[in-house]
Design an enzyme around this catalytic site. Structure first.
Site, PDB file in Angstrom:
ATOM      1  N   SER A   1      74.658  16.506 -43.756  1.00 57.52           N
ATOM      2  CA  SER A   1      75.552  16.036 -44.805  1.00 57.52           C
ATOM      3  C   SER A   1      76.091  14.652 -44.476  1.00 57.52           C
ATOM      4  O   SER A   1      76.325  14.322 -43.310  1.00 57.52           O
ATOM      5  CB  SER A   1      76.726  17.014 -44.956  1.00 57.52           C
ATOM      6  OG  SER A   1      77.756  16.466 -45.766  1.00 57.52           O
TER       7      SER A   1
ATOM      8  N   TYR B   1      76.431  11.963 -51.277  1.00 59.45           N
ATOM      9  CA  TYR B   1      77.232  12.190 -52.485  1.00 59.45           C
ATOM     10  C   TYR B   1      77.165  10.959 -53.382  1.00 59.45           C
ATOM     11  O   TYR B   1      76.629   9.924 -53.006  1.00 59.45           O
ATOM     12  CB  TYR B   1      78.689  12.483 -52.100  1.00 59.45           C
ATOM     13  CG  TYR B   1      78.878  13.787 -51.378  1.00 59.45           C
ATOM     14  CD1 TYR B   1      78.910  14.997 -52.070  1.00 59.45           C
ATOM     15  CD2 TYR B   1      79.009  13.821 -49.996  1.00 59.45           C
ATOM     16  CE1 TYR B   1      79.081  16.202 -51.404  1.00 59.45           C
ATOM     17  CE2 TYR B   1      79.181  15.027 -49.324  1.00 59.45           C
ATOM     18  CZ  TYR B   1      79.216  16.209 -50.031  1.00 59.45           C
ATOM     19  OH  TYR B   1      79.367  17.393 -49.367  1.00 59.45           O
TER      20      TYR B   1
ATOM     21  N   THR C   1      73.404  14.786 -53.998  1.00 60.51           N
ATOM     22  CA  THR C   1      74.183  15.876 -54.572  1.00 60.51           C
ATOM     23  C   THR C   1      74.858  15.399 -55.852  1.00 60.51           C
ATOM     24  O   THR C   1      75.666  14.468 -55.821  1.00 60.51           O
ATOM     25  CB  THR C   1      75.251  16.359 -53.563  1.00 60.51           C
ATOM     26  OG1 THR C   1      74.575  16.946 -52.448  1.00 60.51           O
ATOM     27  CG2 THR C   1      76.162  17.404 -54.186  1.00 60.51           C
TER      28      THR C   1
ATOM     29  N   LYS D   1      69.922  17.269 -55.993  1.00 64.01           N
ATOM     30  CA  LYS D   1      70.486  18.553 -55.568  1.00 64.01           C
ATOM     31  C   LYS D   1      71.606  18.962 -56.523  1.00 64.01           C
ATOM     32  O   LYS D   1      72.636  18.294 -56.602  1.00 64.01           O
ATOM     33  CB  LYS D   1      71.012  18.455 -54.139  1.00 64.01           C
ATOM     34  CG  LYS D   1      71.516  19.764 -53.555  1.00 64.01           C
ATOM     35  CD  LYS D   1      71.945  19.577 -52.108  1.00 64.01           C
ATOM     36  CE  LYS D   1      72.394  20.874 -51.471  1.00 64.01           C
ATOM     37  NZ  LYS D   1      73.618  21.410 -52.092  1.00 64.01           N
TER      38      LYS D   1
ATOM     39  N   HIS E   1      75.896  24.499 -55.857  1.00 60.58           N
ATOM     40  CA  HIS E   1      76.828  24.129 -54.786  1.00 60.58           C
ATOM     41  C   HIS E   1      77.475  25.360 -54.164  1.00 60.58           C
ATOM     42  O   HIS E   1      78.677  25.375 -53.865  1.00 60.58           O
ATOM     43  CB  HIS E   1      77.906  23.167 -55.314  1.00 60.58           C
ATOM     44  CG  HIS E   1      78.386  22.184 -54.277  1.00 60.58           C
ATOM     45  ND1 HIS E   1      77.822  20.945 -54.125  1.00 60.58           N
ATOM     46  CD2 HIS E   1      79.357  22.256 -53.325  1.00 60.58           C
ATOM     47  CE1 HIS E   1      78.427  20.294 -53.150  1.00 60.58           C
ATOM     48  NE2 HIS E   1      79.363  21.079 -52.642  1.00 60.58           N
TER      49      HIS E   1
END
Length: 430
Positions: free
Chosen positions: A137, A160, A186, A278, A302
């Protein structure tokens, strides 16, 4: 605010090796665990309540969280007999074009050192141990370079939707230098989900040292000693010099709700490599993503932590596979607790499966040893499921899968009560 780390308590405790003593009961429980539900109980008994609930929770009333797990129980496995197979089977496949020994891997998840001092390093070691991909991440508490040294195999870096394009360029450059093969954007985190357990627990990074949090810390000495005897964690992929608590407001200010398909095109141009979007739950979005240039569809909600009553990912998987056709890679995550769940996802259109909570339960329960065990549990269960189903390889499972998995009308008896032991019903080893 003055806290133990600012006072330098960890520098003293580092020289008082009591971790093994405090962790002895946790390790004993870990050895007895036979499935992911057991690992969950191990994690609950070791981790601070605030930390465990952050890991375990979903959004709002947690309807999607429950449905995501129960959806697999509505799928029956119509097995072939006399298939001539014997264990162990060949579970190898490709993810993002890279060879792996398992068709599942640990999803990129934020702040792993919150659960255990080893953090992302433990997850990377476990992935290498089992020969599968590792996902990091962008809000990890272990740096890109360190992960690259621990796991020299296939890796995907998760990003992100940040506002600052210079920050994005900097992080992408670090990921490339660190040997990451693929990028996952994401897209279901443009608002922060309503996680009510966190609100009730007054969740914060680091803890606020309220009376309630101190009482809960006293109850969990293994987790507390780990926390107090190691360096404070930072979001190491962005700025390793800024503490996680100071960076929280920065992260909130950087999330870009207005991020759109044109921004995604720009991002893909900067990365110029295998890429996943994602957070796909609709066939039309999947088609738009393919047109935009993403090579992989990552079907995800998520972990049911964002939009309440979003669909179970296993339910929408077949329609997304039908929309994008047989040649577009699909990864699925969400609700997976068993090797049979992974088997069903591969049969219904996924090329690989991401797991989040299962390996994080292992991490919170026992660091590297716990994550390795989580993978091993799922590996053995998947191997058994494929053998009994009559499919000897992942490719065969994907080709024959739609004829082997059928949906039935659900009833209350279909759903395994995974947590009955917590409420005092049924047997258990923990």
């Amino acid at each position: 605010m003055i806290n133990p780390h600012k006072l330098g308590v960890h520098k003293v405790l580092q020289h008082i090796p009591l971790n093994a003593l405090f962790d002895a009961p946790s390790k004993a429980r870990l050895r007895k665990a036979v499935n992911i539900a057991d690992l969950r109980l191990c994690a609950k008994q070791r981790a601070h309540k605030m930390v465990f609930d952050y890991l375990d929770a979903g959004a709002d009333d947690e309807i999607s969280l429950r449905r995501g797990k129960d959806a697999y129980s509505e799928l029956e496995m119509h097995f072939h007999i006399l298939s001539g197979l014997k264990p162990p089977l060949d579970l190898s496949t490709k993810i993002f074009g890279q060879d792996v020994k398992l068709p599942f891997f640990g999803c990129p998840t934020a702040g792993n050192r919150m659960f255990h001092w080893e953090g992302e390093a433990a997850a990377a070691k476990a992935a290498k141990h089992h020969g599968t991909m590792y996902g990091l991440s962008s809000l990890a508490t272990t740096g890109i370079t360190e992960i690259g040294k621990l796991h020299d195999g296939p890796k995907v870096f998760q990003l992100y939707v940040w506002k600052d394009r210079e920050l994005v360029k900097e992080v992408l450059a670090k990921a490339k230098e660190g040997g990451f093969h693929a990028l996952a954007l994401t897209v279901d985190f443009t608002w922060y989900g309503n996680r009510e357990r966190d609100i009730r627990n007054d969740f914060s990074i680091p803890p606020k040292y309220s009376l309630n949090q101190i009482i809960e810390a006293i109850k969990k000495p293994a987790w507390t000693y780990d926390f107090l005897s190691h360096e404070p964690y930072t979001y190491a992929c962005i700025n390793k010099d800024v503490p996680a608590d100071s960076l929280a407001s920065f992260v909130n200010s950087q999330i870009a709700p207005e991020f759109d398909w044109k921004d995604a095109e720009w991002l893909l141009g900067e990365w110029n490599g295998p890429s996943a979007v994602k957070g796909v739950c609709r066939p039309d979005d999947a088609l738009r993503a393919v047109e935009t240039g993403f090579t992989t569809m990552w079907v995800s909600n998520h972990g049911a932590r964002q939009l309440e009553t979003s669909p179970a990912t296993i339910d929408v998987l077949p329609s997304i596979r039908e929309a994008v056709g047989p040649n577009v890679e699909i990864i699925l995550d969400g609700g997976v607790q068993r090797g049979t769940d992974i088997c069903k996802a591969l049969a219904l259109g996924a090329d690989s499966v991401g797991v989040g909570k299962p390996y994080l339960y292992g991490l919170a329960a026992g660091g590297t040893e716990g994550v390795i065990k989580a993978y091993e549990i799922l590996k053995v269960e998947l191997d058994r499921a494929m053998g009994l189903l009559g499919t000897g390889t992942v490719d065969e499972l994907k080709k024959r899968g739609p004829g082997l998995i059928k949906r039935r009308h659900p009833s209350a008896r279909d759903y395994p009560d995974r947590y009955a032991y917590e409420r005092g019903y049924g047997g258990g080893v923990i």
